[in-house]
Design an enzyme around this catalytic site. Structure first.
Site: not given
Ligand code: PGA
Length: 249
Positions: A8, A10, A95, A97, A168, A174, A213, A234
Site C-alpha cells: 500500500n 498510500k 482501510h 486511514e 490490521e 505506521g 508495521s 505500508g
Molecule cells: P504500515 O502500514 O506497514 O506502514 O504499518 C500498513 C497499512 O496501512 O496497510
C-alpha cells in the site's frame, strides 16, 4: 493457499517514481510465482504499475479507494470501471486511514465492497480494532461488525479469487508497533471463524492478510502463523528491495 503480499503506497510516489519501483519489483519478483504480489499505488500511477506488471503471472495493481457508483456528479471520486480502465484488478476498501481520517462509515465501506465486486474488481477489505477497543475487550465485536457490514449483502458472489481480508490492528499501522505473534494468531483465528460463520465453507478459501508495521525482519515469522495467508505492507513497501525481501520471506 497461495500467499498474497500487498504493497500500500498510500499518498507517496510520482508516476516516474512509481514506474521505477514497479519495474524493479518486476525484476525481483516476477519469478516468485508461489507468491501473489499486489501493489496499490496512488491513482495517477496505476497505468505505470499495471504496465510494468503486464505479462507477469503473479503481479497485479490495485486502486486504494473507489466510489460505489457507475458514474455521476461525485467530484473527486473514482468508479470501479475507471480503476479497471487505468489497469487496476484489485481495490482496497475499509482501510483504517479512510475509516478514521475520512470518516467512512461501516455502511459506506459495505457499499463500496459490494459495488466493486459487482463491477468485477477484486476486493481487499481491511478490518481492525483501535487500541481503546482492544483494551476494552471489543476485538470480536469490532471485527464481526466490520465483516458483517461489508459482506452482509451479497456473500454468494465472494470467493477465494476475488476477495481477501487484511486484518490490521489500527494501533500497529505506521507506528512501528507490530502486534505480537500470539495476538496475530488469535485475531486471525477469530477472523477465520467469523468468515466461516458468514460465508459457510467459502470462508475457508478467503485469504487473511496481516498488516501493521510489517518489515523484512518480522515478515517470515508472521507469515508462518496459522491462518496468515499473506501481508499488507505500508512503509516498508515503498522501497523495492525492502518489499521484495518481505515477499520472499
Ligand atoms: P504500515 O502500514 O506497514 O506502514 O504499518 C500498513 C497499512 O496501512 O496497510
Amino acid at each position: 493457499m497461495e500467499k498474497i503480499v500487498a504493497a500500500n503506497w498510500k499518498m507517496f510516489k510520482t508516476r516516474e517514481e512509481a514506474r521505477k519501483t514497479a519495474m524493479k519489483l518486476r525484476d525481483l519478483l516476477s519469478r516468485s510465482v508461489e507468491r501473489r504480489v499486489l501493489v496499490f499505488p496512488p491513482f495517477t500511477a496505476l497505468p505505470e504499475v499495471a504496465q510494468a506488471f503486464a505479462g507477469t503471472v503473479n503481479m497485479a495493481a490495485g486502486g486504494q479507494n473507489v466510489y460505489p457508483a457507475q458514474e455521476g456528479a461525485f467530484t473527486g471520486e473514482i468508479s470501479p470501471s475507471m480503476l479497471r480502465d487505468a489497469g487496476a484488478l484489485w481495490v482496497l476498501t475499509g482501510h483504517s486511514e479512510r475509516r478514521q481520517i475520512m470518516g467512512e462509515s461501516l455502511d459506506f465501506v459495505g457499499r463500496k465492497t459490494t459495488f466493486s465486486l459487482g463491477q468485477g474488481l477484486h476486493v481487499l477489505l481491511c478490518i481492525g480494532e483501535s487500541l481503546v477497543e482492544r483494551d476494552g475487550g471489543q476485538l470480536e465485536r469490532v471485527l464481526s461488525e466490520q465483516l458483517r457490514s461489508a459482506l452482509g449483502d451479497l456473500p454468494c458472489t465472494v470467493n477465494g479469487n476475488n476477495f481477501a481480508i487484511a486484518y490490521e490492528p489500527v494501533w500497529a499501522i505506521g507506528t512501528g508497533k507490530v502486534a505480537t505473534l500470539p495476538e496475530i494468531l488469535e485475531a486471525h483465528a477469530l477472523v477465520r471463524s467469523l468468515l466461516l460463520d458468514i460465508l459457510a465453507e467459502t470462508g475457508r478459501d478467503i485469504a487473511i492478510l496481516y498488516g501493521g508495521s510489517v518489515k523484512p525482519d518480522n515478515a517470515s515469522a508472521i507469515m508462518a502463523l496459522d491462518n496468515v495467508d499473506g501481508l499488507l505492507v505500508g512503509g516498508a513497501s515503498l522501497q523495492a528491495e525492502s518489499f521484495a525481501r518481505i515477499v520472499t520471506a
